[in-house]
Design a protein around this motif. Structure first.
Motif, PDB file in Angstrom:
ATOM      1  N   GLN B 216     -15.358  13.693   5.581  1.00 18.01           N
ATOM      2  CA  GLN B 216     -16.225  13.615   6.766  1.00 18.01           C
ATOM      3  C   GLN B 216     -15.408  13.770   8.049  1.00 18.01           C
ATOM      4  O   GLN B 216     -15.838  14.421   9.008  1.00 18.01           O
ATOM      5  CB  GLN B 216     -16.981  12.279   6.789  1.00 18.01           C
ATOM      6  N   CYS B 219     -14.521  17.334   8.414  1.00 19.96           N
ATOM      7  CA  CYS B 219     -15.717  18.084   8.826  1.00 19.96           C
ATOM      8  C   CYS B 219     -15.984  17.912  10.320  1.00 19.96           C
ATOM      9  O   CYS B 219     -16.250  18.884  11.032  1.00 19.96           O
ATOM     10  CB  CYS B 219     -16.934  17.613   8.021  1.00 19.96           C
ATOM     11  N   ARG B 220     -15.926  16.663  10.788  1.00 14.05           N
ATOM     12  CA  ARG B 220     -16.174  16.423  12.219  1.00 14.05           C
ATOM     13  C   ARG B 220     -15.145  17.148  13.079  1.00 14.05           C
ATOM     14  O   ARG B 220     -15.475  17.740  14.100  1.00 14.05           O
ATOM     15  CB  ARG B 220     -16.155  14.925  12.521  1.00 14.05           C
ATOM     16  N   SER B 225     -19.878  21.560   7.952  1.00 11.54           N
ATOM     17  CA  SER B 225     -20.303  20.686   6.868  1.00 11.54           C
ATOM     18  C   SER B 225     -19.500  21.004   5.619  1.00 11.54           C
ATOM     19  O   SER B 225     -18.684  21.932   5.608  1.00 11.54           O
ATOM     20  CB  SER B 225     -21.797  20.875   6.582  1.00 11.54           C
ATOM     21  N   LYS B 227     -19.723  20.744   1.046  1.00 12.30           N
ATOM     22  CA  LYS B 227     -20.488  20.454  -0.164  1.00 12.30           C
ATOM     23  C   LYS B 227     -19.486  20.115  -1.248  1.00 12.30           C
ATOM     24  O   LYS B 227     -18.574  20.909  -1.519  1.00 12.30           O
ATOM     25  CB  LYS B 227     -21.313  21.688  -0.545  1.00 12.30           C
ATOM     26  N   ARG B 298     -26.066  20.582  11.665  1.00 15.71           N
ATOM     27  CA  ARG B 298     -25.654  19.174  11.703  1.00 15.71           C
ATOM     28  C   ARG B 298     -24.508  18.970  10.715  1.00 15.71           C
ATOM     29  O   ARG B 298     -24.641  19.298   9.533  1.00 15.71           O
ATOM     30  CB  ARG B 298     -26.835  18.271  11.330  1.00 15.71           C
ATOM     31  N   GLN B 300     -22.349  17.425   8.050  1.00 18.82           N
ATOM     32  CA  GLN B 300     -22.504  16.391   7.029  1.00 18.82           C
ATOM     33  C   GLN B 300     -21.814  16.811   5.743  1.00 18.82           C
ATOM     34  O   GLN B 300     -21.437  17.971   5.593  1.00 18.82           O
ATOM     35  CB  GLN B 300     -23.986  16.105   6.766  1.00 18.82           C
ATOM     36  N   HIS B 302     -22.452  17.137   1.815  1.00 21.95           N
ATOM     37  CA  HIS B 302     -23.456  17.140   0.752  1.00 21.95           C
ATOM     38  C   HIS B 302     -22.785  16.904  -0.587  1.00 21.95           C
ATOM     39  O   HIS B 302     -21.662  17.357  -0.809  1.00 21.95           O
ATOM     40  CB  HIS B 302     -24.149  18.509   0.676  1.00 21.95           C
ATOM     41  N   THR B 311     -28.064  12.178  -4.554  1.00 20.22           N
ATOM     42  CA  THR B 311     -27.871  11.177  -3.506  1.00 20.22           C
ATOM     43  C   THR B 311     -27.214   9.961  -4.129  1.00 20.22           C
ATOM     44  O   THR B 311     -27.671   9.462  -5.163  1.00 20.22           O
ATOM     45  CB  THR B 311     -29.225  10.764  -2.897  1.00 20.22           C
TER      46      THR B 311
END
Lengths: 324, 324
Positions: B216, B219-220, B225, B227, B298, B300, B302, B311
């Protein structure tokens, strides 16, 4: 008892370098003309500060300045900062304020915050700052370069931070004028750079543990003894009256009080007058001559008063002994 | 709740630099071809370690390696170390042993101990290490350089340190094979340097807080994003059987377990096969492809299993939350 000196000696056996373990900061080669100097200092709640009287602004300021003082003492210009802290539960507001003030303090000192680490702490607030500066190689100052007959000089007040500490610990309103010396010391950056530029300044370090202890370190590094003339430890009228009011020996407080962050330098005797004159012209105060370096078989610091030997029962400051 | 991410964001507003706050280490300019990289990591008793199962040798080793891991993740060769610690009463023997082992660990890694700070601690043992390395400017790796469709790869085991932590905390003899991963992690220095030399490796960081959290962050930084294909999180038979025995989800442990100190890299897709083949030839193990970088509005991460979205209720590691 395991002291910081023992630990440093143990490490020095394995990593013998000049300008490394034992000096105020270590050297990282940069170029033929410049070096980085790097230092780290730790501040711990209830060892170095109490949040009862250190608000976040004071603490942020002090955490930065005590590190900058080490950089100044090497004759360097501070450039970069890394900030590590470990935060106990319920300190969020204090730390948010600390961060704001630390950021501002870095900007005021024109140093860039480049990294750090943040963790949870089970109990006390723990602050660890790493400071990096740049020095001209020709102007780097160490502790081991003092020479026989050099004049020992002090830039800055002695004992004021100690009175400030007493005022804070005992919550004495009458001694409040000394609190800033303890809560918000100012690293002598300009003085450090100026003194570094004087070739007749042979050795330099900052005074964080008290003159008597710090001069012993300089003596051991330079393998020389020293003689302090205590009547040259001149101070302000307020200092003497406060010592008297607190029933403290003004000489002992000046010799052993820590955290003043002045500079201790040795100067070639023949050039002291010129240096002191120029120093006063530049900074407006006296570069106090407090003693002389001696060559003796056994390294020690002698105390004399009007030239006559005196003995004082000085309690050395120790990170491992009683709390400051 | 004040998290490390919030603190970093607050500081970044004031000091916006590349390779600074937010990367594994900060950059100090050295020459046209080289840079210093510098990092600091704090280890605190009862947050990061317990002396009940960390003997002084393990702790010395780990205190060094977690810092070297940050250096490795920048593509640099470690050179210098500063060691700060704050010692509670009655820890003299432990610290003497710690110092011996830390000295040896520095020698083994060919890094020089150049300074530090030692203080008293009112309660817990605090260790603060600053590590400095040298990198070729052309080979420096950052977190913000991942590109769309890059393959996300992991060098090293995932989740082993977490099982080691569980084994230590619960004193489980049956899980003892995983204890070294937690007690004595090895920074991937050789791998870091090798990967830094590959131009098709676009971004790199170490995995200290768990793959899911650390990805994360990448990614930021890269504003993309990701996966993760969880069926690509392949591990050893012992890992699966131990997870099963402990009734832990092997996928969750691999995604959230911290302190493995592997490397997380992104590789240009067209060159992954070659890189992976050469990596295996050099290091004898697989550079695991675990996912792909995506460009989405956005940012994120996955999770998919055999291509189908899943999830999971992953508990993020936080220095400010529960203790690891």
């Amino acid at each position: 008892m395991l002291t910081e000196a023992h630990i440093i000696e143990a490490f020095k056996k394995h990593f013998p370098i000049t300008g490394g373990i034992g000096d105020d900061a270590a050297i990282l080669p940069l170029s033929e003309t410049e070096s980085y100097v790097i230092t780290k200092d730790i501040l711990i709640e209830d060892v170095h500060f109490r949040t009862t009287y250190f608000d976040a602004k004071h603490l942020a300021h002090k955490a930065l300045e005590v590190n900058l003082s080490d950089i100044a003492a090497m004759g360097a210009q501070p450039k970069y900062i890394l900030l590590g802290f470990s935060i106990p539960p319920a300190y969020e507001k204090y730390i948010s304020s600390f961060n704001e003030h630390f950021t501002q303090a870095c900007k005021d000192r024109k140093v860039q915050l480049i990294g750090g680490d943040t963790t949870h702490s089970p109990a006390k607030l723990f602050i660890s700052v790493t400071a990096i500066g740049i020095a001209q190689n020709s102007q780097l100052k160490f502790r081991d370069k003092a020479r026989k007959n050099n004049i020992i000089c002090v830039a800055g007040n002695l004992g004021h931070a100690h009175l400030g500490l007493v005022a804070c610990e005992k919550n004495l309103c009458d001694v409040k004028d000394f609190k800033p010396a303890f809560l918000s010391p100012q690293a002598k950056l300009a003085e450090g750079l100026w003194l570094a530029g004087q070739s007749s300044v042979t050795a330099m370090m900052d005074i964080s543990d008290g003159l008597f202890i710090d001069l012993q370190k300089l003596c051991r590094a330079s393998q020389l003894s020293a003689k302090i003339e205590v009547s040259n430890l001149i101070n302000t009228p307020e200092f003497y009256s406060t010592c008297s009011w607190l029933e403290l020996s003004s000489i002992e407080v000046q010799l052993t009080g820590g955290e003043d962050y002045g500079l201790l330098v040795t100067v070639e005797a023949g050039n002291y007058e010129t240096i002191a004159e120029n120093f006063r012209a530049e900074f407006g105060y006296l570069l106090k001559p407090v003693g002389i370096m001696l060559d003796e078989p056994r390294v020690q610091v002698h105390l004399v008063e009007q030239g006559l030997p005196i003995t004082l029962d000085l309690k050395p400051f120790s990170h491992f002994g009683e709390e400051p």
